[in-house]
Design a protein around this motif. Structure first.
Motif, PDB file in Angstrom:
ATOM      1  N   GLU A  18     -18.490 -50.435  12.080  1.00 22.72           N
ATOM      2  CA  GLU A  18     -18.009 -49.300  11.412  1.00 22.72           C
ATOM      3  C   GLU A  18     -17.844 -49.405  10.020  1.00 22.72           C
ATOM      4  OE1 GLU A  18     -14.782 -47.660  13.242  1.00 22.72           O
ATOM      5  OE2 GLU A  18     -15.776 -47.373  15.286  1.00 22.72           O
ATOM      6  N   PRO A  27     -17.843 -46.822   5.786  1.00 23.27           N
ATOM      7  CA  PRO A  27     -18.134 -45.419   5.353  1.00 23.27           C
ATOM      8  C   PRO A  27     -19.494 -45.281   4.831  1.00 23.27           C
ATOM      9  CG  PRO A  27     -16.656 -46.707   4.096  1.00 23.27           C
ATOM     10  CD  PRO A  27     -16.875 -47.738   5.188  1.00 23.27           C
ATOM     11  N   CYS A  28     -20.499 -44.784   5.266  1.00 19.51           N
ATOM     12  CA  CYS A  28     -21.945 -44.817   4.722  1.00 19.51           C
ATOM     13  C   CYS A  28     -22.139 -43.679   3.991  1.00 19.51           C
ATOM     14  CB  CYS A  28     -22.908 -44.798   6.015  1.00 19.51           C
ATOM     15  SG  CYS A  28     -22.597 -43.575   7.258  1.00 19.51           S
ATOM     16  N   ASP A  29     -21.143 -42.585   4.344  1.00 22.81           N
ATOM     17  CA  ASP A  29     -21.275 -41.246   3.482  1.00 22.81           C
ATOM     18  C   ASP A  29     -20.626 -41.145   2.226  1.00 22.81           C
ATOM     19  OD1 ASP A  29     -18.864 -41.638   4.593  1.00 22.81           O
ATOM     20  OD2 ASP A  29     -18.200 -39.580   4.912  1.00 22.81           O
ATOM     21  N   GLN A  30     -19.882 -42.550   1.806  1.00 18.24           N
ATOM     22  CA  GLN A  30     -19.394 -42.786   0.489  1.00 18.24           C
ATOM     23  C   GLN A  30     -20.092 -43.509  -0.478  1.00 18.24           C
ATOM     24  OE1 GLN A  30     -15.510 -44.430   0.835  1.00 18.24           O
ATOM     25  NE2 GLN A  30     -14.606 -42.647   2.154  1.00 18.24           N
ATOM     26  N   GLU A  57     -26.080 -42.073  -3.862  1.00 17.99           N
ATOM     27  CA  GLU A  57     -27.539 -41.957  -3.556  1.00 17.99           C
ATOM     28  C   GLU A  57     -28.282 -42.373  -5.082  1.00 17.99           C
ATOM     29  OE1 GLU A  57     -28.796 -38.287  -2.364  1.00 17.99           O
ATOM     30  OE2 GLU A  57     -27.502 -38.108  -0.610  1.00 17.99           O
TER      31      GLU A  57
END
Length: 231
Positions: free
Chosen positions: A199, A201-204, A207
């Motif tokens: 696990e 934090p891939c959304d943080q 891009e």
């Protein structure tokens, strides 16, 4: 060097054969019949002593004895220094126990301190003897010799518990005791080791647009030290 005794054991496993078992019963009945009758007031220890001798004699005659084996358990590193240190430790322990039993408190305290000192010295002497013996053993081992397999077998036996090899836990946290369950637990562990993503934090993550072309080369930058410092 410490002396080793030759031990002979009764081959009692031969009693599984019907012929040996029948011979044992016959000899035992003959031995028991020749013994004197037991008084009802005789103690249990005396009754067992009269019964033990016919049992051992009958088992020895019907089953036979194993060949004398020279047991050398943990004595390959034994030397004169270890013998002297262990003897000193045992002598001081006997002095301490005798003084403590005689209720000589002050003298017993001094004797206990002397015993603890001798015990530490004995442990250190044993460690030195084992280290020296291990260095000599490993120095004489050749990869092409069969002694390396013997040493590996001895190390595997030493690292086992009294009840066998150490148990492991599977993915559910349950203990795996038999070899089959242990193998399944290790298979589960290695199948998940690099295949299951942890696990994070891939959304943080920001891009970043892709760049065309080859990746930049890795360069080596040597940073000069300050003027006051010397390499």
């Amino acid at each position: 060097m410490k002396k080793h005794k030759f031990i002979q054991r009764i081959r009692s496993w031969k009693l599984r054969k019907p012929s040996v078992c029948e011979e044992f019963h016959t000899i035992f009945k003959e031995k028991v019949a020749t013994t004197t009758s037991v008084d009802p007031m005789t103690s249990v220890e005396d009754v067992w002593a009269r019964l033990k001798a016919p049992l051992l004699e009958a088992a020895g005659k019907s089953c036979g004895f194993s060949k004398g084996h020279q047991w050398k358990r943990e004595t390959w590193w034994w030397n004169d220094n270890v013998e002297d240190a262990i003897s000193l430790k045992r002598a001081r322990f006997k002095v301490y126990k005798s003084l403590n039993k005689a209720n000589k408190t002050e003298e017993a305290k001094k004797a206990k301190l002397a015993y603890n000192e001798a015990k530490r010295l004995a442990k250190h002497t044993v460690w030195l003897a084992k280290s020296a013996a291990e260095k000599e053993t490993f120095a004489n081992i050749s990869p092409n010799d069969s002694s390396i397999f013997k040493l590996a077998k001895q190390m595997d036996k030493t690292n086992q518990d009294v009840v066998g090899e150490k148990c492991v836990r599977n993915h559910d946290g349950e203990l795996s005791l038999c070899d089959e369950d242990k193998m399944k637990a290790w298979v589960e562990h290695y199948s998940r080791l690099l295949n299951v993503e942890f696990e994070w934090p891939c959304d943080q993550l920001p891009e970043v647009p892709p760049k065309a072309g080859p990746p930049p080369p890795v360069t080596f930058h040597l940073q000069c030290p300050p003027k006051n410092e010397v390499w």
